[in-house]
Design a protein around this motif. Sequence first.
Motif, PDB file in Angstrom:
ATOM      1  N   ILE A 308       0.853  -1.196   0.000  1.00  0.00           N
ATOM      2  CA  ILE A 308       0.000   0.000   0.000  1.00  0.00           C
ATOM      3  C   ILE A 308       0.883   1.239   0.000  1.00  0.00           C
ATOM      4  N   GLN A 309       0.513   2.219  -0.820  1.00  0.00           N
ATOM      5  CA  GLN A 309       1.190   3.513  -0.830  1.00  0.00           C
ATOM      6  C   GLN A 309       0.541   4.401   0.220  1.00  0.00           C
ATOM      7  N   SER A 310       1.348   4.934   1.122  1.00  0.00           N
ATOM      8  CA  SER A 310       0.823   5.616   2.302  1.00  0.00           C
ATOM      9  C   SER A 310      -0.042   6.842   1.968  1.00  0.00           C
ATOM     10  N   LEU A 311       0.474   7.775   1.143  1.00  0.00           N
ATOM     11  CA  LEU A 311      -0.240   9.044   0.920  1.00  0.00           C
ATOM     12  C   LEU A 311      -1.621   8.858   0.306  1.00  0.00           C
ATOM     13  N   PRO A 312      -1.765   8.221  -0.856  1.00  0.00           N
ATOM     14  CA  PRO A 312      -3.105   8.081  -1.430  1.00  0.00           C
ATOM     15  C   PRO A 312      -4.060   7.295  -0.551  1.00  0.00           C
ATOM     16  N   TYR A 313      -3.550   6.276   0.145  1.00  0.00           N
ATOM     17  CA  TYR A 313      -4.423   5.443   0.969  1.00  0.00           C
ATOM     18  C   TYR A 313      -5.008   6.241   2.140  1.00  0.00           C
ATOM     19  N   PHE A 314      -4.150   6.936   2.892  1.00  0.00           N
ATOM     20  CA  PHE A 314      -4.638   7.679   4.054  1.00  0.00           C
ATOM     21  C   PHE A 314      -5.397   8.942   3.647  1.00  0.00           C
ATOM     22  N   HIS A 315      -5.039   9.588   2.540  1.00  0.00           N
ATOM     23  CA  HIS A 315      -5.806  10.743   2.067  1.00  0.00           C
ATOM     24  C   HIS A 315      -7.245  10.337   1.767  1.00  0.00           C
ATOM     25  N   LYS A 316      -7.411   9.157   1.182  1.00  0.00           N
ATOM     26  CA  LYS A 316      -8.748   8.682   0.836  1.00  0.00           C
ATOM     27  C   LYS A 316      -9.589   8.472   2.099  1.00  0.00           C
ATOM     28  N   ILE A 317      -8.993   7.866   3.133  1.00  0.00           N
ATOM     29  CA  ILE A 317      -9.728   7.612   4.383  1.00  0.00           C
ATOM     30  C   ILE A 317     -10.071   8.926   5.077  1.00  0.00           C
ATOM     31  N   ILE A 318      -9.101   9.839   5.160  1.00  0.00           N
ATOM     32  CA  ILE A 318      -9.328  11.122   5.835  1.00  0.00           C
ATOM     33  C   ILE A 318     -10.408  11.916   5.110  1.00  0.00           C
ATOM     34  N   LYS A 319     -10.369  11.869   3.789  1.00  0.00           N
ATOM     35  CA  LYS A 319     -11.371  12.587   2.994  1.00  0.00           C
ATOM     36  C   LYS A 319     -12.774  12.033   3.259  1.00  0.00           C
ATOM     37  N   LYS A 320     -12.854  10.726   3.487  1.00  0.00           N
ATOM     38  CA  LYS A 320     -14.146  10.086   3.704  1.00  0.00           C
ATOM     39  C   LYS A 320     -14.774  10.496   5.031  1.00  0.00           C
ATOM     40  N   ILE A 321     -13.963  10.665   6.081  1.00  0.00           N
ATOM     41  CA  ILE A 321     -14.520  10.916   7.414  1.00  0.00           C
ATOM     42  C   ILE A 321     -14.478  12.388   7.826  1.00  0.00           C
ATOM     43  N   THR A 322     -13.754  13.235   7.045  1.00  0.00           N
ATOM     44  CA  THR A 322     -13.628  14.650   7.402  1.00  0.00           C
ATOM     45  C   THR A 322     -14.979  15.353   7.532  1.00  0.00           C
ATOM     46  N   PRO A 323     -15.952  15.102   6.644  1.00  0.00           N
ATOM     47  CA  PRO A 323     -17.245  15.774   6.807  1.00  0.00           C
ATOM     48  C   PRO A 323     -17.884  15.536   8.168  1.00  0.00           C
ATOM     49  N   ALA A 324     -17.745  14.343   8.709  1.00  0.00           N
ATOM     50  CA  ALA A 324     -18.317  14.058  10.028  1.00  0.00           C
ATOM     51  C   ALA A 324     -17.653  14.917  11.094  1.00  0.00           C
ATOM     52  N   PHE A 325     -16.324  15.135  10.981  1.00  0.00           N
ATOM     53  CA  PHE A 325     -15.628  15.996  11.945  1.00  0.00           C
ATOM     54  C   PHE A 325     -16.054  17.452  11.772  1.00  0.00           C
ATOM     55  N   LYS A 326     -16.187  17.879  10.529  1.00  0.00           N
ATOM     56  CA  LYS A 326     -16.584  19.284  10.290  1.00  0.00           C
ATOM     57  C   LYS A 326     -17.988  19.562  10.816  1.00  0.00           C
ATOM     58  N   SER A 327     -18.863  18.541  10.715  1.00  0.00           N
ATOM     59  CA  SER A 327     -20.237  18.741  11.191  1.00  0.00           C
ATOM     60  C   SER A 327     -20.276  18.996  12.690  1.00  0.00           C
ATOM     61  N   ARG A 328     -19.232  18.551  13.393  1.00  0.00           N
ATOM     62  CA  ARG A 328     -19.142  18.798  14.839  1.00  0.00           C
ATOM     63  C   ARG A 328     -18.107  19.866  15.169  1.00  0.00           C
ATOM     64  N   GLU A 329     -17.735  20.633  14.139  1.00  0.00           N
ATOM     65  CA  GLU A 329     -16.779  21.743  14.305  1.00  0.00           C
ATOM     66  C   GLU A 329     -15.466  21.253  14.914  1.00  0.00           C
ATOM     67  N   MET A 330     -14.979  20.120  14.417  1.00  0.00           N
ATOM     68  CA  MET A 330     -13.713  19.537  14.874  1.00  0.00           C
ATOM     69  C   MET A 330     -12.763  19.431  13.691  1.00  0.00           C
ATOM     70  N   ASP A 331     -11.465  19.514  13.987  1.00  0.00           N
ATOM     71  CA  ASP A 331     -10.453  19.431  12.933  1.00  0.00           C
ATOM     72  C   ASP A 331      -9.820  18.045  12.912  1.00  0.00           C
ATOM     73  N   LEU A 332      -9.552  17.553  11.707  1.00  0.00           N
ATOM     74  CA  LEU A 332      -8.876  16.269  11.521  1.00  0.00           C
ATOM     75  C   LEU A 332      -7.654  16.499  10.637  1.00  0.00           C
ATOM     76  N   ILE A 333      -6.463  16.191  11.180  1.00  0.00           N
ATOM     77  CA  ILE A 333      -5.210  16.476  10.489  1.00  0.00           C
ATOM     78  C   ILE A 333      -4.469  15.174  10.216  1.00  0.00           C
ATOM     79  N   LEU A 334      -3.977  15.032   8.988  1.00  0.00           N
ATOM     80  CA  LEU A 334      -3.153  13.888   8.604  1.00  0.00           C
ATOM     81  C   LEU A 334      -1.695  14.332   8.509  1.00  0.00           C
ATOM     82  N   SER A 335      -0.800  13.603   9.172  1.00  0.00           N
ATOM     83  CA  SER A 335       0.623  13.946   9.158  1.00  0.00           C
ATOM     84  C   SER A 335       1.425  12.776   8.588  1.00  0.00           C
ATOM     85  N   VAL A 336       1.954  12.961   7.365  1.00  0.00           N
ATOM     86  CA  VAL A 336       2.832  11.977   6.722  1.00  0.00           C
ATOM     87  C   VAL A 336       4.039  12.738   6.207  1.00  0.00           C
TER      88      VAL A 336
END
Length: 453
Positions: A308-336
Motif C-alpha cells: 500500500i502507498q501511504s499518501l493516497p491510501y490515508f488521504h482517501k480515508i481522511i477525505k471520507k470521514i472529514t465531513p463528520a468531523f466538520k459537522s461537529r466543528e472539529m479538525d482532523l489532520i493527517l501527518s505523513v
Amino acid sequence: MNKISIKLAAYFTIAVFIMEGLLMLYLHDNIIDVRIQEEFQSILSRGNSHRDVLEDRYSTTTLHHIALMESKTETEVVITDKNHHVIISSKKLTKGMRELIDESPRSLPRGGRVIESNWKDMNYLATVTAFEKDGNEGYVFMFKSASPLRNLISKLNGHFLLAGIMSLIILAGIHFLLSKMLTRPLIRMKRATEELSKGNFEVKLPHLGKDELGELATSIKTLANDLETIQHDRSEFLATISHELRTPLTYVLGYTNVSLRDEIPESERKEYLTIIQEESKTIVTLIDNLFELAKIDENNFSIHQEEIQSLPYFHKIIKKITPAFKSREMDLILSVKDPFSFHADPIRLEQIIMNLLDNSLKYSKPGSTTTVIVRPHGTGGLGLTINDQGIGIPADELPKVFNRLHRVEKSRSREFGGSGLGLSIVKELVEAHGGNISIESEPEKGTSINIIM
C-alpha cells in the motif's frame, strides 16, 4: 485412579523382577560352575600330589600310606599299573569305578584329566593322573562321591528361590508404595479437573516442585483461573448484550406504540420515527460488531496483505470521514512526512482507522483537533498514532478498554452511543496483522493510541 497405582506397581515389579531374575540366574550359574570347577581341581590336585610322591619314592610302603590316608577322607584313590590292573585302592571298587578305570585313556597330559564330570547323574566324580618311576608306570585314579555336591547345589537352589520370592514380595511392596506416592498428586489433579467440570473453579493443589507434575499442577491452576475468568466474562457479556439490546428495543417498541396513535400530531410522529430509526441503527451496529467478533474468534476471516502507498491510501480515508468531523466543528489532520509503502490488508486497516476515528469523534468536544500520524516502521511495516483532545480515560480504566463491551462512560452510554466492542475489534485486527496496540490517556486532556504493524 487407584488402578493406575496398581498398574504402575505391577509394571515396575515385573520389569525389575525380570532384570533381577536374569542377574540372579547369571550369578547362580556362575557360582555353581565355580564350585564344580573347584571340586574337580581339588580332586585333580590330590591325584597330582600322590603322583609326585610316587615318582619321588615308589614303594609298597608308599602305596599303602597313600591308600590309608585317603581312606580317612571323602575321596577314594585307586592306583593301577599301566595296563589298568589295580595295585592298591583305599576302598573296595564298585562296578561304576571299574568301568571308569577300564575306559580311561592311556595317554594323559602331565597335569592329569577329569574322566567323569557328570555330577547330576553319576555317583562319582573322577580324575586320573599318570606316574612313572624307575620303570614303574601306572595311574592314580581319584574318586569322590557326587552326592555332597548335589546336596550343596540343591541347597543353593533353595536359597536362590527363597531370595527370589522375598525379592518379589519386597519389590512389589516398595513399588506399590512408590506408585502411591507418584499417583497421589495425579489423583488430586483428577479430582480438581472434575471440580472444574462442575463449575467449581476454586481448586487447590499442593506445590509439587518444578518437575513435570509440578508443571501440570501449575497448568491446572492456570486453567482454573482462566476458566473462572471466561465464565465471569461470559456471564457479564451475556448480561451486557441483553441490556444493550433491550434498551434500544424498548425505545423502538415504546415509540412505535406511540407513533401508532391516531391523535398525535404529524410532527411528533416524525420525531418518534426518527428516534426509532436511530435506535434501529444502534441495534444493527451492535449485531454487526458481534458478528465481526464471532468471525475473528472462529478464524472465519483472513488477512490479505498487499503493498500500500501511504499518501493516497490515508488521504482517501481522511477525505471520507472529514465531513463528520466538520459537522461537529472539529479538525482532523493527517501527518505523513515522506511517502512510503507498507504491507497490510487495506480493508481491515481501514476498519481499524475508522473505528478509532469514530471514537475520537464521539468523545471529543467541538473545537478540538484529532491528528493522524503515519510513519514507516522497519521494513515494509507501519507505525500509526492517533491523538485526540477528547474527554480522556481514567488510569484505572486503561487496562480494560480493549475488553469486550467495556465502556468507561457507562452512565452516559446513551449519549455517546458506543457498544463497547469497537476497541476489541481493533485489537483483534491489529494482532491478526502480527502487530500490537497501546493506549495512553489523561482525563480532560485527550487520548493517544499507537499501533505498530
